[in-house]
Design a protein around this motif. Sequence first.
Motif, PDB file in Angstrom:
ATOM      1  N   GLN A   1       0.958  -1.228   0.030  1.00 56.28           N
ATOM      2  CA  GLN A   1      -0.040   0.222   0.056  1.00 56.28           C
ATOM      3  C   GLN A   1       1.026   1.187  -0.128  1.00 56.28           C
TER       4      GLN A   1
ATOM      5  N   ILE B   1       2.382   1.773  -3.429  1.00 54.09           N
ATOM      6  CA  ILE B   1       1.387   2.338  -4.354  1.00 54.09           C
ATOM      7  C   ILE B   1       1.191   3.922  -4.095  1.00 54.09           C
TER       8      ILE B   1
ATOM      9  N   THR C   1      -0.528  -3.249  -7.669  1.00 55.40           N
ATOM     10  CA  THR C   1      -2.076  -3.563  -7.351  1.00 55.40           C
ATOM     11  C   THR C   1      -2.145  -4.874  -7.474  1.00 55.40           C
TER      12      THR C   1
ATOM     13  N   TYR D   1      -0.581  -6.535  -4.642  1.00 53.93           N
ATOM     14  CA  TYR D   1      -1.478  -6.391  -3.362  1.00 53.93           C
ATOM     15  C   TYR D   1      -2.717  -7.230  -3.379  1.00 53.93           C
TER      16      TYR D   1
END
Length: 296
Positions: free
Chosen positions: A8, A11, A269, A272
Amino acid sequence: MPTLKEVQLKIQGVKKTKQITKAMNMVATSRLRGAQGAMDGFRPYAEKFSEVLGSLAEKAGDEASPLLIPKEDVKKIHVVLCTSDRGLCGGFNINLTDGAKNHIKNNPIEGAEYSFTCFGKKGRDWCRKNNRKIVDAHLGVVGSKFGFNVASTAGKKLVDGFLDGHYDEVYIIYSEFVSMAKQLPVVQKLLPIPPIEKDETEDGGSAEYQAEHICEPSPEELLGDLLPRNVYVQIYRALLETSTSEHAARMTAMDNATKACNDMIDNLTLAYNKARQAAITADLMDIVGGAEALKG
């Protein structure tokens, strides 16, 4: 595998970088319009000026001005190096400094002394790093708005230095704007002023100048004023070309950086989602394992 928190944070960091690169791309695009307009407006003047000057020099002969006469023994060479003040424009500045390096390498003159006039911090820093003599430095010019007085001030020093014997030859290295994706480093001789090239005819011969200019006063007297001004014109044009090329190079570099950020966000992503799925699967396994243990 990285934790969810780590992915996170990565990102978020890439998204902030993307905002910066996108903003820089928009700024470069805006500045490019103004720089390109000034460059396109000056190009016809510079070309016509060279045409008229060539016609006058042809009538007057090489002996009309000392600015036309090459030195017999070339030892002191001066280079005007045009670069940007800021980075983040791809290989723009590296191509220009490599042009200066290759010019020195490909023109070996025994005992030659090279000195530099630098437009831009990147060129100045390159000269300092390579222990090159810096005679003059102009910062904050390339990439910003500037007038003809900048070129005339620098050009006057070059002309005076050539006439006084401080320089035997003067060259200028700049970036020629060809298109948005192509900017070429150019090495051009300023002093002594080289002969104006004539257009060739279809059969390969040399075409004479079509225009016949009426000179008042004589061509010799006119050249005394026009030849130094030609140096100023060439410097000003080089600065306009370099400014436009810098904005185009930065716009392209920031556009590529923004696309790279988008690819990194997509990959992060995906990572993740994989980490999140692995965490959920691990929690389910713990729950199932605990339930089975209670049954036993």
